[in-house]
Design a protein around this motif. Structure first.
Motif, PDB file in Angstrom:
ATOM      1  N   SER A   1       0.820  -1.211   0.000  1.00  0.00           N
ATOM      2  CA  SER A   1       0.000   0.000   0.000  1.00  0.00           C
ATOM      3  C   SER A   1       0.852   1.258   0.000  1.00  0.00           C
ATOM      4  CB  SER A   1      -0.931   0.009   1.220  1.00  0.00           C
ATOM      5  OG  SER A   1      -0.177  -0.116   2.422  1.00  0.00           O
ATOM      6  N   SER A   2       2.145   1.094   0.275  1.00  0.00           N
ATOM      7  CA  SER A   2       3.082   2.213   0.272  1.00  0.00           C
ATOM      8  C   SER A   2       4.393   1.745  -0.327  1.00  0.00           C
ATOM      9  CB  SER A   2       3.310   2.722   1.699  1.00  0.00           C
ATOM     10  OG  SER A   2       4.422   3.600   1.756  1.00  0.00           O
ATOM     11  N   THR A   3       5.066   2.634  -1.048  1.00  0.00           N
ATOM     12  CA  THR A   3       6.337   2.249  -1.663  1.00  0.00           C
ATOM     13  C   THR A   3       7.462   2.107  -0.640  1.00  0.00           C
ATOM     14  OG1 THR A   3       6.722   4.587  -2.176  1.00  0.00           O
ATOM     15  CG2 THR A   3       5.808   3.207  -3.924  1.00  0.00           C
ATOM     16  N   SER A   4       7.168   2.403   0.631  1.00  0.00           N
ATOM     17  CA  SER A   4       8.155   2.158   1.683  1.00  0.00           C
ATOM     18  C   SER A   4       8.170   0.678   2.093  1.00  0.00           C
ATOM     19  CB  SER A   4       7.859   3.023   2.907  1.00  0.00           C
ATOM     20  OG  SER A   4       6.592   2.695   3.461  1.00  0.00           O
ATOM     21  N   GLN A   5       7.177  -0.103   1.639  1.00  0.00           N
ATOM     22  CA  GLN A   5       7.094  -1.533   1.974  1.00  0.00           C
ATOM     23  C   GLN A   5       7.957  -2.333   0.987  1.00  0.00           C
ATOM     24  OE1 GLN A   5       2.738  -1.423   1.740  1.00  0.00           O
ATOM     25  NE2 GLN A   5       2.662  -1.998   3.900  1.00  0.00           N
ATOM     26  N   VAL A   6       9.242  -2.226   1.171  1.00  0.00           N
ATOM     27  CA  VAL A   6      10.210  -2.758   0.217  1.00  0.00           C
ATOM     28  C   VAL A   6      10.049  -4.263   0.014  1.00  0.00           C
ATOM     29  CG1 VAL A   6      12.669  -3.167  -0.182  1.00  0.00           C
ATOM     30  CG2 VAL A   6      11.880  -0.918   0.585  1.00  0.00           C
ATOM     31  N   TRP A   7       9.875  -5.019   1.096  1.00  0.00           N
ATOM     32  CA  TRP A   7       9.815  -6.474   0.970  1.00  0.00           C
ATOM     33  C   TRP A   7       8.583  -6.931   0.209  1.00  0.00           C
ATOM     34  CZ3 TRP A   7      14.011  -9.009   1.354  1.00  0.00           C
ATOM     35  CH2 TRP A   7      15.037  -8.573   2.204  1.00  0.00           C
ATOM     36  N   LEU A   8       7.478  -6.205   0.353  1.00  0.00           N
ATOM     37  CA  LEU A   8       6.277  -6.567  -0.397  1.00  0.00           C
ATOM     38  C   LEU A   8       6.444  -6.259  -1.893  1.00  0.00           C
ATOM     39  CD1 LEU A   8       3.352  -5.510   1.990  1.00  0.00           C
ATOM     40  CD2 LEU A   8       4.135  -7.829   1.410  1.00  0.00           C
ATOM     41  N   ILE A   9       7.110  -5.154  -2.198  1.00  0.00           N
ATOM     42  CA  ILE A   9       7.394  -4.834  -3.610  1.00  0.00           C
ATOM     43  C   ILE A   9       8.285  -5.919  -4.204  1.00  0.00           C
ATOM     44  CG2 ILE A   9       8.390  -3.163  -5.215  1.00  0.00           C
ATOM     45  CD1 ILE A   9       7.891  -0.992  -3.133  1.00  0.00           C
ATOM     46  N   LEU A  10       9.324  -6.285  -3.454  1.00  0.00           N
ATOM     47  CA  LEU A  10      10.257  -7.307  -3.935  1.00  0.00           C
ATOM     48  C   LEU A  10       9.543  -8.639  -4.148  1.00  0.00           C
ATOM     49  CD1 LEU A  10      13.334  -7.585  -4.502  1.00  0.00           C
ATOM     50  CD2 LEU A  10      13.557  -8.483  -2.181  1.00  0.00           C
ATOM     51  N   ALA A  11       8.665  -9.004  -3.204  1.00  0.00           N
ATOM     52  CA  ALA A  11       7.931 -10.263  -3.329  1.00  0.00           C
ATOM     53  C   ALA A  11       6.990 -10.239  -4.529  1.00  0.00           C
ATOM     54  CB  ALA A  11       7.135 -10.527  -2.045  1.00  0.00           C
ATOM     55  N   GLU A  12       6.263  -9.146  -4.700  1.00  0.00           N
ATOM     56  CA  GLU A  12       5.304  -9.065  -5.808  1.00  0.00           C
ATOM     57  C   GLU A  12       5.988  -9.183  -7.161  1.00  0.00           C
ATOM     58  OE1 GLU A  12       2.653  -5.613  -7.925  1.00  0.00           O
ATOM     59  OE2 GLU A  12       2.433  -5.801  -5.752  1.00  0.00           O
ATOM     60  N   PHE A  13       6.991  -8.377  -7.379  1.00  0.00           N
ATOM     61  CA  PHE A  13       7.640  -8.383  -8.690  1.00  0.00           C
ATOM     62  C   PHE A  13       8.482  -9.631  -8.895  1.00  0.00           C
ATOM     63  CE2 PHE A  13       6.310  -4.037  -8.537  1.00  0.00           C
ATOM     64  CZ  PHE A  13       6.032  -3.738  -9.863  1.00  0.00           C
ATOM     65  N   GLY A  14       9.141 -10.106  -7.834  1.00  0.00           N
ATOM     66  CA  GLY A  14       9.920 -11.316  -7.968  1.00  0.00           C
ATOM     67  C   GLY A  14       9.056 -12.511  -8.366  1.00  0.00           C
ATOM     68  N   LEU A  15       7.903 -12.667  -7.699  1.00  0.00           N
ATOM     69  CA  LEU A  15       7.013 -13.789  -7.996  1.00  0.00           C
ATOM     70  C   LEU A  15       6.362 -13.654  -9.368  1.00  0.00           C
ATOM     71  CD1 LEU A  15       5.336 -14.215  -4.489  1.00  0.00           C
ATOM     72  CD2 LEU A  15       6.917 -15.811  -5.587  1.00  0.00           C
ATOM     73  N   LEU A  16       5.900 -12.458  -9.692  1.00  0.00           N
ATOM     74  CA  LEU A  16       5.267 -12.260 -10.993  1.00  0.00           C
ATOM     75  C   LEU A  16       6.253 -12.500 -12.138  1.00  0.00           C
ATOM     76  CD1 LEU A  16       3.036  -9.142 -10.261  1.00  0.00           C
ATOM     77  CD2 LEU A  16       2.213 -11.347 -11.107  1.00  0.00           C
ATOM     78  N   VAL A  17       7.461 -11.985 -11.988  1.00  0.00           N
ATOM     79  CA  VAL A  17       8.436 -12.112 -13.069  1.00  0.00           C
ATOM     80  C   VAL A  17       8.905 -13.557 -13.226  1.00  0.00           C
ATOM     81  CG1 VAL A  17      10.760 -11.485 -13.808  1.00  0.00           C
ATOM     82  CG2 VAL A  17       9.203  -9.718 -12.998  1.00  0.00           C
ATOM     83  N   VAL A  18       9.239 -14.233 -12.127  1.00  0.00           N
ATOM     84  CA  VAL A  18       9.752 -15.598 -12.256  1.00  0.00           C
ATOM     85  C   VAL A  18       8.662 -16.554 -12.729  1.00  0.00           C
ATOM     86  CG1 VAL A  18       9.332 -16.465  -9.900  1.00  0.00           C
ATOM     87  CG2 VAL A  18      11.335 -17.252 -11.184  1.00  0.00           C
ATOM     88  N   SER A  19       7.405 -16.321 -12.358  1.00  0.00           N
ATOM     89  CA  SER A  19       6.329 -17.191 -12.839  1.00  0.00           C
ATOM     90  C   SER A  19       6.096 -17.002 -14.333  1.00  0.00           C
ATOM     91  CB  SER A  19       5.038 -16.919 -12.060  1.00  0.00           C
ATOM     92  OG  SER A  19       4.559 -15.609 -12.278  1.00  0.00           O
TER      93      SER A  19
END
Length: 252
Positions: free
Chosen positions: A145-163
């Motif tokens: 919900s905020s761009t300060s949530q680094v780990w959630l950004i990393l998880a979202e893009f990492g999972l979407l890209v690798v899948s």
């Protein structure tokens, strides 16, 4: 018999040989990856900041408009791995097993790097926006919900890209081995990793339509492990399909 056995290529547990295969893939793919990342940074980061300064803030994150791009670019990267490298690698004594393991490691590393770049992009944009008093509203739904949530950004893009890379890997393997028509018939199976991730994470462009239909993502404690499992299975299925595949003759 002993001479023939001694000349067989070493197996997947040979760390040195595996590193050589990974190095070859990295060097071969580096120009394509670097050009893509540079274009995204120039168009959506530098260009976005110029637009914001000209308009004195649009109220939206320009970087967020580019969130679809890494998924589909990574799909193309996954598709390209087999036709680009398998003939040359196997001809050099690399087993199909080792090639599959190296491809999985390479694709995962590329996905993590892409996710890191997206994290950095959001952080740069947030610092500039905050300094100017601009709103950084997200156009798309996200795990964060905020761009300060680094780990959630990393998880979202990492999972979407690798899948999406796993789906590309399956498409590349099936089309390469079975030909166009049978590869096309198997495409629904190949799309499972990407489709499952989209419906489990419910983020980015698909998030709003699904939310309007009343569908909401499951708990992240469920969604994230399932996405990881489906993606790993996609890579493994590609490995199994690749095992008995005969090499195609070089053209020309």
């Amino acid at each position: 018999m002993s001479t023939a056995t001694a000349t067989l290529p070493r197996g997947v547990t040979d760390g040195r040989r595996l590193r050589m295969v990974l190095t070859a893939m990295t060097v071969g793919s580096r120009p394509m990856l670097l050009v893509y990342w540079a274009v995204m940074l120039i168009v959506f980061m530098a260009g976005g900041l110029i637009v914001q300064f000209i308009t004195d803030g649009t109220g939206h994150s320009i970087w967020d408009y580019g969130t679809q791009s890494p998924k589909y670019f990574s799909l193309a990267v996954g598709i390209s791995v087999v036709p680009t490298y398998v003939n040359a690698m196997v001809a050099q004594g690399v087993t199909r097993r080792m090639f599959s393991v190296a491809s999985s490691i390479f694709l995962t590393a590329a996905a993590l790097m892409t996710a890191v770049i997206w994290v950095v992009g959001y952080q740069i944009e947030r610092v500039v926006y905050d300094s100017q008093g601009w709103a950084q509203t997200m156009e798309n739904l996200h795990l964060f919900s905020s761009t300060s949530q680094v780990w959630l950004i990393l998880a979202e893009f990492g999972l979407l890209v690798v899948s999406h890379e796993a789906t590309g890997w399956l498409l590349g393997v099936t089309f390469y081995r079975f030909g166009f028509w049978r590869g096309l018939a198997l495409a629904p199976v190949s799309l499972v990793p990407a489709a499952a991730t989209e419906f489990l994470l419910v983020s980015q462009w698909l998030g709003n339509p699904l939310s309007e239909l009343g569908y909401h993502r499951p708990s992240l404690a469920i969604a994230v492990p399932v996405v990881a499992l489906v993606t790993a299975l996609g890579l493994y299925v590609g490995y199994r399909v690749l095992q008995p595949m005969a090499l195609k003759p070089a053209k020309g």
